[in-house]
Design a protein around this motif. Sequence first.
Motif, PDB file in Angstrom:
ATOM      1  N   GLY A 171       0.791  -1.228   0.000  1.00 32.23           N
ATOM      2  CA  GLY A 171       0.000   0.000   0.000  1.00 32.23           C
ATOM      3  C   GLY A 171       0.818   1.269   0.000  1.00 32.23           C
ATOM      4  O   GLY A 171       0.261   2.362  -0.004  1.00 32.23           O
ATOM      5  N   SER A 172       2.147   1.150  -0.018  1.00 33.49           N
ATOM      6  CA  SER A 172       2.999   2.341   0.000  1.00 33.49           C
ATOM      7  C   SER A 172       3.185   2.935  -1.387  1.00 33.49           C
ATOM      8  O   SER A 172       3.682   4.053  -1.531  1.00 33.49           O
ATOM      9  CB  SER A 172       4.370   1.995   0.574  1.00 33.49           C
ATOM     10  OG  SER A 172       5.069   1.105  -0.299  1.00 33.49           O
ATOM     11  N   GLY A 173       2.815   2.180  -2.410  1.00 32.41           N
ATOM     12  CA  GLY A 173       3.038   2.616  -3.776  1.00 32.41           C
ATOM     13  C   GLY A 173       4.373   2.195  -4.341  1.00 32.41           C
ATOM     14  O   GLY A 173       4.657   2.452  -5.512  1.00 32.41           O
ATOM     15  N   TYR A 174       5.220   1.529  -3.538  1.00 30.72           N
ATOM     16  CA  TYR A 174       6.540   1.107  -3.993  1.00 30.72           C
ATOM     17  C   TYR A 174       6.589  -0.367  -4.383  1.00 30.72           C
ATOM     18  O   TYR A 174       7.615  -0.856  -4.824  1.00 30.72           O
ATOM     19  CB  TYR A 174       7.582   1.373  -2.905  1.00 30.72           C
ATOM     20  CG  TYR A 174       7.962   2.831  -2.776  1.00 30.72           C
ATOM     21  CD1 TYR A 174       9.073   3.345  -3.442  1.00 30.72           C
ATOM     22  CD2 TYR A 174       7.208   3.697  -1.999  1.00 30.72           C
ATOM     23  CE1 TYR A 174       9.423   4.681  -3.328  1.00 30.72           C
ATOM     24  CE2 TYR A 174       7.548   5.037  -1.876  1.00 30.72           C
ATOM     25  CZ  TYR A 174       8.648   5.519  -2.549  1.00 30.72           C
ATOM     26  OH  TYR A 174       8.989   6.846  -2.438  1.00 30.72           O
ATOM     27  N   ASP A 175       5.508  -1.081  -4.186  1.00 26.98           N
ATOM     28  CA  ASP A 175       5.465  -2.496  -4.514  1.00 26.98           C
ATOM     29  C   ASP A 175       4.016  -2.841  -4.828  1.00 26.98           C
ATOM     30  O   ASP A 175       3.176  -1.962  -4.980  1.00 26.98           O
ATOM     31  CB  ASP A 175       6.009  -3.340  -3.353  1.00 26.98           C
ATOM     32  CG  ASP A 175       6.600  -4.666  -3.813  1.00 26.98           C
ATOM     33  OD1 ASP A 175       6.169  -5.182  -4.858  1.00 26.98           O
ATOM     34  OD2 ASP A 175       7.488  -5.201  -3.126  1.00 26.98           O
ATOM     35  N   VAL A 245      19.635   3.037  -3.452  1.00 29.39           N
ATOM     36  CA  VAL A 245      18.205   2.779  -3.242  1.00 29.39           C
ATOM     37  C   VAL A 245      17.972   2.244  -1.835  1.00 29.39           C
ATOM     38  O   VAL A 245      17.023   2.646  -1.143  1.00 29.39           O
ATOM     39  CB  VAL A 245      17.682   1.786  -4.297  1.00 29.39           C
ATOM     40  CG1 VAL A 245      16.232   1.399  -4.004  1.00 29.39           C
ATOM     41  CG2 VAL A 245      17.807   2.375  -5.695  1.00 29.39           C
ATOM     42  N   ARG A 246      18.862   1.365  -1.389  1.00 28.17           N
ATOM     43  CA  ARG A 246      18.729   0.789  -0.049  1.00 28.17           C
ATOM     44  C   ARG A 246      18.743   1.877   1.019  1.00 28.17           C
ATOM     45  O   ARG A 246      17.873   1.901   1.902  1.00 28.17           O
ATOM     46  CB  ARG A 246      19.869  -0.200   0.194  1.00 28.17           C
ATOM     47  CG  ARG A 246      19.925  -0.752   1.607  1.00 28.17           C
ATOM     48  CD  ARG A 246      21.080  -1.737   1.760  1.00 28.17           C
ATOM     49  NE  ARG A 246      21.147  -2.273   3.106  1.00 28.17           N
ATOM     50  CZ  ARG A 246      21.958  -3.260   3.470  1.00 28.17           C
ATOM     51  NH1 ARG A 246      22.776  -3.813   2.583  1.00 28.17           N
ATOM     52  NH2 ARG A 246      21.967  -3.707   4.717  1.00 28.17           N
ATOM     53  N   GLY A 247      19.686   2.805   0.913  1.00 28.73           N
ATOM     54  CA  GLY A 247      19.763   3.873   1.909  1.00 28.73           C
ATOM     55  C   GLY A 247      18.515   4.728   1.923  1.00 28.73           C
ATOM     56  O   GLY A 247      17.987   5.069   2.989  1.00 28.73           O
ATOM     57  N   ASP A 251      15.765   4.964   5.025  1.00 29.78           N
ATOM     58  CA  ASP A 251      15.441   6.267   5.610  1.00 29.78           C
ATOM     59  C   ASP A 251      13.941   6.524   5.585  1.00 29.78           C
ATOM     60  O   ASP A 251      13.382   7.103   6.517  1.00 29.78           O
ATOM     61  CB  ASP A 251      16.165   7.386   4.845  1.00 29.78           C
ATOM     62  CG  ASP A 251      17.658   7.406   5.104  1.00 29.78           C
ATOM     63  OD1 ASP A 251      18.098   6.789   6.098  1.00 29.78           O
ATOM     64  OD2 ASP A 251      18.390   8.023   4.310  1.00 29.78           O
ATOM     65  N   LEU A 252      13.305   6.068   4.524  1.00 30.73           N
ATOM     66  CA  LEU A 252      11.882   6.331   4.349  1.00 30.73           C
ATOM     67  C   LEU A 252      11.008   5.407   5.186  1.00 30.73           C
ATOM     68  O   LEU A 252      10.016   5.836   5.784  1.00 30.73           O
ATOM     69  CB  LEU A 252      11.523   6.186   2.865  1.00 30.73           C
ATOM     70  CG  LEU A 252      10.127   6.620   2.413  1.00 30.73           C
ATOM     71  CD1 LEU A 252       9.899   8.095   2.711  1.00 30.73           C
ATOM     72  CD2 LEU A 252       9.957   6.351   0.917  1.00 30.73           C
ATOM     73  N   PHE A 253      11.370   4.116   5.251  1.00 27.84           N
ATOM     74  CA  PHE A 253      10.474   3.126   5.846  1.00 27.84           C
ATOM     75  C   PHE A 253      11.015   2.448   7.107  1.00 27.84           C
ATOM     76  O   PHE A 253      10.231   1.903   7.884  1.00 27.84           O
ATOM     77  CB  PHE A 253      10.156   2.017   4.828  1.00 27.84           C
ATOM     78  CG  PHE A 253       9.403   2.493   3.614  1.00 27.84           C
ATOM     79  CD1 PHE A 253       8.091   2.920   3.712  1.00 27.84           C
ATOM     80  CD2 PHE A 253      10.009   2.496   2.367  1.00 27.84           C
ATOM     81  CE1 PHE A 253       7.393   3.348   2.600  1.00 27.84           C
ATOM     82  CE2 PHE A 253       9.315   2.917   1.237  1.00 27.84           C
ATOM     83  CZ  PHE A 253       8.002   3.352   1.364  1.00 27.84           C
ATOM     84  N   GLY A 254      12.334   2.395   7.296  1.00 28.48           N
ATOM     85  CA  GLY A 254      12.899   1.572   8.351  1.00 28.48           C
ATOM     86  C   GLY A 254      12.879   0.106   7.929  1.00 28.48           C
ATOM     87  O   GLY A 254      12.179  -0.274   6.983  1.00 28.48           O
ATOM     88  N   SER A 255      13.632  -0.742   8.614  1.00 27.08           N
ATOM     89  CA  SER A 255      13.773  -2.135   8.178  1.00 27.08           C
ATOM     90  C   SER A 255      12.464  -2.909   8.237  1.00 27.08           C
ATOM     91  O   SER A 255      12.227  -3.805   7.421  1.00 27.08           O
ATOM     92  CB  SER A 255      14.838  -2.854   9.028  1.00 27.08           C
ATOM     93  OG  SER A 255      14.445  -2.916  10.386  1.00 27.08           O
TER      94      SER A 255
END
Length: 322
Positions: A171-175, A245-247, A251-255
């Motif tokens: 639901g984040s729009g990234y997947d 991209v990982r960084g 930063d945006l979502f946390g692990s």
Amino acid sequence: MDNKNSVFKTTALQFRAAPSVEFQLPYAVEASAPLSELHSAFKRVIDDHICRHGAVLLRGAEGADLDAFRNIAAATTGQSLSYEYGSTPRSQVGEGVYTATEYPSHQTIPLHNEQSYTNNWADYLWFFCQQAASSGGETTLADSREVFKNIPKSIRKRFIDRGVMYVRNYGSGYDLDWQDVFNTANRSDVELFCAKRNITCEWLDGDQLRTSQVCQAHAVHQSTGESVWFNQAHLFHVSALDANVRGAMLDLFGSQGLPRNAFYGDGSDIEDEILEEIRAVYDELSVVFSWESGDIMVIDNLLAAHGRQSFEGPRKVYVTMT
């Protein structure tokens, strides 16, 4: 010529492989009859060779189209399955037939076993190449038994003892959205599906969903009794992302908030260097061959991992699972 199956002859494929790989997959045959007449003969070829080679390729059959593809799969390894709890974008083009993963053509798809991030998977994976790419687009294969053997014992034991936990956020729009993954817009249907599969689900603000599931790191083939490496930790883990991209994603979502991530089954972090060792084993054992339009290939999903090379030009490859 195969004496048992005179409509076939074995054929040599041009492979690209690491020099140290003594590849045996796929076993390839060339047809001298229409696809609609090959059901019984091709079933015998599959029965005779797939446990040794992990995959069987059929080349040159006349009349290869989506209907004929679906029919030969059903006649030889059983009725098709729906693509449930998927992790990649696909489009359904017929009953039980889907496009291959719709990632951009410049991206490669690492070696993996289909739906090994769950505890419920297809036995067989079928591919039909309707149109080969003008450049690239090869399929990569690796023997999952050899992957298991070549991963250091200490790493194998760590994964087998703990299992792998997959955490997904939708639901984040990234997947993928949860409506696409679960093939429903009804939350109750999602909750029922998760309960049956031992998947923990949690509804978050903004119609977002988080799921987690602990699954196997390896499996044992029911016919051969051999152990195979069978998980997707190396794909789901954040270390699979490009460093930049990982960084940004962390930063945006946390692990825990990433669209997807993998942990040991007890929830502890998987070390980056461990996954790099596993990826190196896949790379060492990978075999690459080029498609020809009309090719059909069946893979034993436990015995062979598969992936995709980047490509240029139109590429139409379809999948059914049985």
